[in-house]
Design a protein around this motif. Structure first.
Motif, PDB file in Angstrom:
ATOM      1  N   GLY A 145      -9.701 -11.749  57.547  1.00 28.10           N
ATOM      2  CA  GLY A 145      -9.940 -11.457  58.953  1.00 28.10           C
ATOM      3  C   GLY A 145      -9.775  -9.994  59.260  1.00 28.10           C
ATOM      4  N   GLY A 146      -9.922  -9.672  60.518  1.00 29.76           N
ATOM      5  CA  GLY A 146      -9.796  -8.291  60.963  1.00 29.76           C
ATOM      6  C   GLY A 146     -10.566  -8.086  62.251  1.00 29.76           C
ATOM      7  N   VAL A 147     -10.391  -6.954  62.848  1.00 25.44           N
ATOM      8  CA  VAL A 147     -11.142  -6.590  64.056  1.00 25.44           C
ATOM      9  C   VAL A 147     -12.539  -6.157  63.637  1.00 25.44           C
ATOM     10  CG1 VAL A 147     -11.255  -4.966  65.985  1.00 25.44           C
ATOM     11  CG2 VAL A 147      -9.053  -5.938  65.294  1.00 25.44           C
ATOM     12  N   THR A 148     -13.553  -6.659  64.295  1.00 25.04           N
ATOM     13  CA  THR A 148     -14.928  -6.373  63.879  1.00 25.04           C
ATOM     14  C   THR A 148     -15.793  -5.733  64.951  1.00 25.04           C
ATOM     15  OG1 THR A 148     -15.530  -8.638  64.463  1.00 25.04           O
ATOM     16  CG2 THR A 148     -14.994  -8.218  62.162  1.00 25.04           C
ATOM     17  N   PHE A 149     -15.546  -6.061  66.223  1.00 26.32           N
ATOM     18  CA  PHE A 149     -16.493  -5.625  67.255  1.00 26.32           C
ATOM     19  C   PHE A 149     -16.571  -4.108  67.427  1.00 26.32           C
ATOM     20  CE2 PHE A 149     -18.052  -5.205  71.700  1.00 26.32           C
ATOM     21  CZ  PHE A 149     -19.300  -5.768  71.488  1.00 26.32           C
ATOM     22  N   GLN A 154     -20.025   0.562  66.800  1.00 26.50           N
ATOM     23  CA  GLN A 154     -20.211   1.898  66.250  1.00 26.50           C
ATOM     24  C   GLN A 154     -21.475   1.979  65.400  1.00 26.50           C
ATOM     25  OE1 GLN A 154     -16.705   3.450  64.359  1.00 26.50           O
ATOM     26  NE2 GLN A 154     -17.785   5.103  63.339  1.00 26.50           N
ATOM     27  N   LEU A 155     -21.815   0.867  64.760  1.00 22.68           N
ATOM     28  CA  LEU A 155     -23.023   0.817  63.944  1.00 22.68           C
ATOM     29  C   LEU A 155     -24.265   0.480  64.763  1.00 22.68           C
ATOM     30  CD1 LEU A 155     -21.558  -1.133  60.899  1.00 22.68           C
ATOM     31  CD2 LEU A 155     -22.324   1.251  60.861  1.00 22.68           C
ATOM     32  N   GLY A 156     -24.091   0.266  66.068  1.00 28.41           N
ATOM     33  CA  GLY A 156     -25.214  -0.110  66.916  1.00 28.41           C
ATOM     34  C   GLY A 156     -25.660  -1.542  66.706  1.00 28.41           C
ATOM     35  N   LYS A 157     -24.720  -2.415  66.305  1.00 34.72           N
ATOM     36  CA  LYS A 157     -25.051  -3.802  65.960  1.00 34.72           C
ATOM     37  C   LYS A 157     -24.199  -4.778  66.768  1.00 34.72           C
ATOM     38  CE  LYS A 157     -27.540  -2.205  62.460  1.00 34.72           C
ATOM     39  NZ  LYS A 157     -29.026  -2.302  62.412  1.00 34.72           N
ATOM     40  N   SER A 158     -23.964  -4.524  68.038  1.00 39.45           N
ATOM     41  CA  SER A 158     -23.020  -5.323  68.804  1.00 39.45           C
ATOM     42  C   SER A 158     -23.429  -6.787  68.921  1.00 39.45           C
ATOM     43  CB  SER A 158     -22.831  -4.724  70.202  1.00 39.45           C
ATOM     44  OG  SER A 158     -24.070  -4.650  70.887  1.00 39.45           O
ATOM     45  N   ALA A 164     -26.947 -14.410  62.876  1.00 36.57           N
ATOM     46  CA  ALA A 164     -26.550 -15.109  61.652  1.00 36.57           C
ATOM     47  C   ALA A 164     -26.855 -16.605  61.800  1.00 36.57           C
ATOM     48  CB  ALA A 164     -25.070 -14.892  61.372  1.00 36.57           C
ATOM     49  N   PRO A 165     -27.708 -17.180  60.937  1.00 36.92           N
ATOM     50  CA  PRO A 165     -28.105 -18.583  61.107  1.00 36.92           C
ATOM     51  C   PRO A 165     -27.117 -19.591  60.548  1.00 36.92           C
ATOM     52  CG  PRO A 165     -29.252 -17.649  59.236  1.00 36.92           C
ATOM     53  CD  PRO A 165     -28.435 -16.532  59.827  1.00 36.92           C
ATOM     54  N   TRP A 166     -26.171 -19.127  59.723  1.00 37.67           N
ATOM     55  CA  TRP A 166     -25.276 -20.062  59.045  1.00 37.67           C
ATOM     56  C   TRP A 166     -24.079 -20.447  59.912  1.00 37.67           C
ATOM     57  CZ3 TRP A 166     -26.641 -15.317  56.583  1.00 37.67           C
ATOM     58  CH2 TRP A 166     -25.819 -14.233  56.922  1.00 37.67           C
ATOM     59  N   LEU A 167     -23.322 -21.427  59.431  1.00 34.14           N
ATOM     60  CA  LEU A 167     -22.065 -21.807  60.061  1.00 34.14           C
ATOM     61  C   LEU A 167     -20.946 -21.012  59.413  1.00 34.14           C
ATOM     62  CD1 LEU A 167     -20.334 -23.638  61.912  1.00 34.14           C
ATOM     63  CD2 LEU A 167     -20.303 -25.329  60.057  1.00 34.14           C
ATOM     64  N   TRP A 168     -20.251 -20.189  60.213  1.00 34.93           N
ATOM     65  CA  TRP A 168     -19.085 -19.465  59.715  1.00 34.93           C
ATOM     66  C   TRP A 168     -17.895 -20.417  59.748  1.00 34.93           C
ATOM     67  CZ3 TRP A 168     -19.692 -14.288  58.373  1.00 34.93           C
ATOM     68  CH2 TRP A 168     -20.760 -13.586  58.956  1.00 34.93           C
ATOM     69  N   ILE A 169     -17.206 -20.582  58.615  1.00 37.25           N
ATOM     70  CA  ILE A 169     -15.968 -21.361  58.572  1.00 37.25           C
ATOM     71  C   ILE A 169     -14.868 -20.374  58.223  1.00 37.25           C
ATOM     72  CG2 ILE A 169     -14.770 -23.327  57.542  1.00 37.25           C
ATOM     73  CD1 ILE A 169     -17.522 -24.509  56.927  1.00 37.25           C
ATOM     74  N   PRO A 191     -16.981 -10.202  72.104  1.00 38.20           N
ATOM     75  CA  PRO A 191     -17.210 -10.878  73.382  1.00 38.20           C
ATOM     76  C   PRO A 191     -18.037 -12.147  73.215  1.00 38.20           C
ATOM     77  CG  PRO A 191     -17.604  -8.516  73.591  1.00 38.20           C
ATOM     78  CD  PRO A 191     -17.408  -8.782  72.132  1.00 38.20           C
ATOM     79  N   VAL A 192     -17.764 -13.127  74.057  1.00 35.51           N
ATOM     80  CA  VAL A 192     -18.454 -14.411  73.964  1.00 35.51           C
ATOM     81  C   VAL A 192     -19.972 -14.231  74.021  1.00 35.51           C
ATOM     82  CG1 VAL A 192     -18.798 -16.635  75.107  1.00 35.51           C
ATOM     83  CG2 VAL A 192     -16.498 -15.674  74.930  1.00 35.51           C
ATOM     84  N   ALA A 193     -20.442 -13.277  74.803  1.00 36.18           N
ATOM     85  CA  ALA A 193     -21.877 -13.048  74.935  1.00 36.18           C
ATOM     86  C   ALA A 193     -22.508 -12.522  73.651  1.00 36.18           C
ATOM     87  CB  ALA A 193     -22.150 -12.068  76.084  1.00 36.18           C
ATOM     88  N   SER A 194     -21.687 -12.030  72.725  1.00 35.40           N
ATOM     89  CA  SER A 194     -22.210 -11.444  71.483  1.00 35.40           C
ATOM     90  C   SER A 194     -21.956 -12.313  70.255  1.00 35.40           C
ATOM     91  CB  SER A 194     -21.596 -10.049  71.267  1.00 35.40           C
ATOM     92  OG  SER A 194     -22.004  -9.154  72.272  1.00 35.40           O
ATOM     93  N   ARG A 195     -21.532 -13.545  70.455  1.00 40.03           N
ATOM     94  CA  ARG A 195     -21.315 -14.463  69.339  1.00 40.03           C
ATOM     95  C   ARG A 195     -21.792 -15.853  69.767  1.00 40.03           C
ATOM     96  NH1 ARG A 195     -14.980 -14.428  70.935  1.00 40.03           N
ATOM     97  NH2 ARG A 195     -14.880 -16.539  71.817  1.00 40.03           N
ATOM     98  N   ILE A 196     -21.923 -16.763  68.796  1.00 45.11           N
ATOM     99  CA  ILE A 196     -22.313 -18.140  69.086  1.00 45.11           C
ATOM    100  C   ILE A 196     -21.209 -19.044  68.550  1.00 45.11           C
ATOM    101  CG2 ILE A 196     -24.045 -19.940  68.716  1.00 45.11           C
ATOM    102  CD1 ILE A 196     -26.127 -17.758  68.355  1.00 45.11           C
TER     103      ILE A 196
END
Length: 332
Positions: A145-149, A154-158, A164-169, A191-196
């Motif tokens: 784990g870690g902080v990612t946002f 910074q990479l312009g990929k918010s 990502a089409p897969w299921l993250w476990i 942020p919730v708006a930037s993840r599923i």
């Protein structure tokens, strides 16, 4: 190790981890795809080579334990999937000896600095944006784990995670904190708006005791944690949410293998609906009251799923979802 090609309809599962020692544990390498004949390429972002091997040295042996747990449960619960090569594994090394030498301190340079080619965040970006070059997995098991946002921004990929089409476990983490306050696991800092969230399954850990099962005192907790599993299912991976996570990955792989029409969101739904909402005491040393007496052990109500005893109901849930009118219609 040499092995036969995976079935064309195999469930592809990627592990983001430290690599595996398939010299000492050769059986772990048997189901790793070679990148040929439709199998998953092993290109690592830990050291930018095509070799998922890592010596079993300190943290570098971590992936050996997580993948050992995964294959142990599959061999016990669904050996037919392994025998028919219906599981295709990839090890996306997140760090290696080469990344350890990339610059101090390792935890900052290798894991969180997007300018570093060995960055965990940089690796996520590469995998999401060019999945076709490595094969697209159904499941990605992440026992780190870690902080990612901030780094994604910074990479312009918010908004990258939404692609990502897969299921993250993902492991909930071992700080013993509320995950929503700490924000260092399961992309909670995004942020919730930037993840599923329907494609993110966050896993906590339970401890088996001779009297009663307990929530591991180290396990992060909170509403963001979807399921709890036991901290160990294999002696290669003794404890930690790192070890409970691949147990849930194994359960998800079994569902995906037996019900290929299900979406990744539906795979998560089947597992969560098959779990039991139950109150468990928290493990650890009991605190003292002001008068010196021992305080009561705190309790939390959580969703518990044990693949070794609850896989049948999970498959029944998956079957019901697969036969529902909405799933049947989308399959057409």
């Amino acid at each position: 190790p040499s092995h036969s090609a995976a079935n064309a309809k195999a469930v592809r599962v990627a592990f983001m981890d430290s690599g595996i020692d398939f010299v000492k544990y050769s059986e772990l390498g048997v189901f790793l795809g070679s990148g040929k004949n439709g199998e998953m390429n092993q290109k690592d972002f830990g050291d930018l080579d095509n070799n998922p091997f890592a010596p079993a040295l300190a943290a570098l042996g971590h992936g050996t334990g997580t993948q050992g747990t995964f294959l142990t449960l599959l061999a016990e619960l669904a050996p037919d999937l392994l025998e028919k090569r219906m599981i295709d594994l990839a090890m996306w090394k997140a760090f290696s000896i080469r990344s350890l030498l990339a610059g101090p301190p390792f935890s900052d340079v290798a894991m969180t600095d997007p300018r570093n080619p060995f960055s965990f965040v940089e690796g996520i970006v590469n995998r999401v944006e060019a999945p076709g070059t490595q094969g697209v997995p159904r499941l990605v098991s992440v026992s780190l784990g870690g902080v990612t946002f901030p780094q994604l921004t910074q990479l312009g990929k918010s908004d990258l995670l939404k692609k990502a089409p897969w299921l993250w476990i993902m492991a909930a983490g071992n700080e013993g904190s509320d995950i929503q306050a700490r924000k260092t696991a399961c992309f909670e800092d995004v942020p919730v708006a930037s993840r599923i969230d329907a494609r993110i399954l966050c896993v906590g850990a339970l401890v088996r005791t001779s009297v009663e099962d307990r929530i591991a005192s180290y396990s992060n907790f909170g509403d963001r944690v979807d399921l709890y599993a036991y901290e160990s299912y294999d002696d290669r991976c003794p404890n930690g949410t790192s070890c409970s996570t691949p147990a849930i990955t194994a359960a998800a792989a079994i569902i995906a293998g037996k019900f290929p029409r299900l979406s990744n969101e539906q795979v998560k739904k089947a597992l969560v609906e098959a779990s039991v909402l139950k109150e468990f005491p928290v493990d650890g040393i009991l605190p003292r009251n002001a008068d010196g007496s021992v305080a009561e052990r705190s309790k939390r109500k959580v969703r518990f799923f044990d693949p070794t005893t609850m896989m049948t109901q999970a498959l029944q849930k998956a079957k019901a979802i697969a036969e529902s009118p909405s799933t049947t219609a989308s399959a057409r």
